[in-house]
Design a protein around this motif. Structure first.
Motif, PDB file in Angstrom:
ATOM      1  N   LEU A 183       0.805  -1.581  -0.001  1.00 49.70           N
ATOM      2  CA  LEU A 183       0.035  -0.453  -0.079  1.00 49.70           C
ATOM      3  C   LEU A 183       0.847   1.675  -0.069  1.00 49.70           C
ATOM      4  N   TRP A 184       1.961   1.338   0.905  1.00 48.59           N
ATOM      5  CA  TRP A 184       2.902   1.940   1.001  1.00 48.59           C
ATOM      6  C   TRP A 184       3.320   2.801  -1.290  1.00 48.59           C
ATOM      7  N   SER A 185       3.551   1.640  -1.446  1.00 47.58           N
ATOM      8  CA  SER A 185       4.248   1.594  -2.953  1.00 47.58           C
ATOM      9  C   SER A 185       3.188   2.090  -3.234  1.00 47.58           C
ATOM     10  N   MET A 186       1.967   1.728  -3.201  1.00 52.59           N
ATOM     11  CA  MET A 186       0.373   1.872  -3.875  1.00 52.59           C
ATOM     12  C   MET A 186       0.984   3.892  -3.807  1.00 52.59           C
ATOM     13  N   SER A 187       0.635   3.794  -3.047  1.00 55.59           N
ATOM     14  CA  SER A 187       0.333   5.869  -2.646  1.00 55.59           C
ATOM     15  C   SER A 187       1.643   6.244  -2.955  1.00 55.59           C
ATOM     16  N   ALA A 188       2.508   5.797  -3.504  1.00 54.06           N
ATOM     17  CA  ALA A 188       3.367   6.509  -4.444  1.00 54.06           C
ATOM     18  C   ALA A 188       3.792   6.715  -5.782  1.00 54.06           C
ATOM     19  N   HIS A 189       2.652   4.952  -6.148  1.00 53.18           N
ATOM     20  CA  HIS A 189       2.453   4.982  -7.134  1.00 53.18           C
ATOM     21  C   HIS A 189       0.869   6.653  -7.744  1.00 53.18           C
ATOM     22  N   VAL A 190       0.373   6.352  -7.018  1.00 46.94           N
ATOM     23  CA  VAL A 190      -0.644   8.044  -6.948  1.00 46.94           C
ATOM     24  C   VAL A 190      -0.057   8.876  -6.591  1.00 46.94           C
ATOM     25  N   LEU A 191       0.617   9.303  -6.098  1.00 46.81           N
ATOM     26  CA  LEU A 191       1.149  10.571  -5.864  1.00 46.81           C
ATOM     27  C   LEU A 191       1.452  11.083  -6.815  1.00 46.81           C
ATOM     28  N   ILE A 192       2.396   9.801  -8.274  1.00 47.02           N
ATOM     29  CA  ILE A 192       2.895  10.285  -9.606  1.00 47.02           C
ATOM     30  C   ILE A 192       1.877  10.549 -10.170  1.00 47.02           C
ATOM     31  N   LEU A 193       0.461   9.934  -9.982  1.00 47.54           N
ATOM     32  CA  LEU A 193      -0.279   9.962 -10.933  1.00 47.54           C
ATOM     33  C   LEU A 193      -1.539  11.187 -10.545  1.00 47.54           C
ATOM     34  N   LYS A 194      -1.391  11.193  -9.405  1.00 47.99           N
ATOM     35  CA  LYS A 194      -2.383  12.860  -9.065  1.00 47.99           C
ATOM     36  C   LYS A 194      -1.697  13.782  -8.317  1.00 47.99           C
ATOM     37  N   PRO A 195      -0.408  14.229  -8.064  1.00 44.56           N
ATOM     38  CA  PRO A 195       0.543  15.128  -7.366  1.00 44.56           C
ATOM     39  C   PRO A 195      -0.619  15.474  -6.145  1.00 44.56           C
ATOM     40  N   ASP A 196      -1.798  16.184  -5.958  1.00 43.00           N
ATOM     41  CA  ASP A 196      -2.190  16.806  -5.590  1.00 43.00           C
ATOM     42  C   ASP A 196      -3.426  16.083  -4.861  1.00 43.00           C
ATOM     43  N   ALA A 197      -3.172  14.484  -5.178  1.00 44.65           N
ATOM     44  CA  ALA A 197      -4.133  13.883  -3.942  1.00 44.65           C
ATOM     45  C   ALA A 197      -4.672  13.940  -2.121  1.00 44.65           C
ATOM     46  N   THR A 198      -5.568  14.346  -1.879  1.00 47.14           N
ATOM     47  CA  THR A 198      -5.655  14.881  -0.435  1.00 47.14           C
ATOM     48  C   THR A 198      -4.982  14.048   0.412  1.00 47.14           C
ATOM     49  N   PHE A 199      -5.066  13.072   0.911  1.00 49.02           N
ATOM     50  CA  PHE A 199      -5.129  11.881   1.538  1.00 49.02           C
ATOM     51  C   PHE A 199      -3.213  10.847   1.790  1.00 49.02           C
ATOM     52  N   PHE A 200      -2.107  11.515   0.150  1.00 52.00           N
ATOM     53  CA  PHE A 200      -1.810  10.793   0.296  1.00 52.00           C
ATOM     54  C   PHE A 200      -0.490  12.037   0.093  1.00 52.00           C
TER      55      PHE A 200
END
Length: 136
Positions: free
Chosen positions: A119-136
């Motif tokens: 899940l930590w790795s997935m959160s890094a991917h989410v930040l690449i996909l959407k840098p302004d994501a609120t949770f990550f």
């Protein structure tokens, strides 16, 4: 009644002979025995596998966004993750079976940590996909 029991045993014996006569039958018997052995903790193994798959999906999405080749490195990394996590879980499971532990708390803790890493790795991917994501 006794003839019916003998018939059932004869029928079972004939089926076992058919299964044992082919390598495919032996393979199915081996897989069935292995899955049955690990069945008490199937949830822990499934949790880790699902976390790896979700991380791989997000990794594919990042690779597509960055215009990188998708499957080459992803396949190697995913295979390594599955192999390393599952070997650690199998060793813990065997130790707990050896200790006759019915709670299997060690494998559950290890599966939780493995899923947290994914899940930590997935959160890094989410930040690449959407840098302004609120949770990550």
């Amino acid at each position: 009644m006794k003839n019916k029991q003998i018939f059932m045993y004869d029928h079972l014996y004939e089926l076992l002979k058919k299964v044992g006569a082919t390598s495919y039958g032996w393979l199915l018997a081996l897989l069935g025995t292995t899955f049955n052995f690990f069945a008490p903790e199937k949830y822990a193994f499934t949790l880790v596998l699902v976390a790896i798959i979700i991380d791989a999906i997000f990794g594919i999405m990042v690779a597509v966004k960055l215009d990188k080749f998708v499957l080459s490195k992803l396949g190697r990394v995913t295979f390594f993750k599955i192999t390393s996590y599952f070997s650690a879980l199998i060793v813990l499971y065997m130790i707990e079976k050896l200790m006759h532990d019915k709670g299997f708390i060690g494998i559950r803790i290890a599966a939780g940590w493995a899923a947290a890493c994914e899940l930590w790795s997935m959160s890094a991917h989410v930040l690449i996909l959407k840098p302004d994501a609120t949770f990550f």
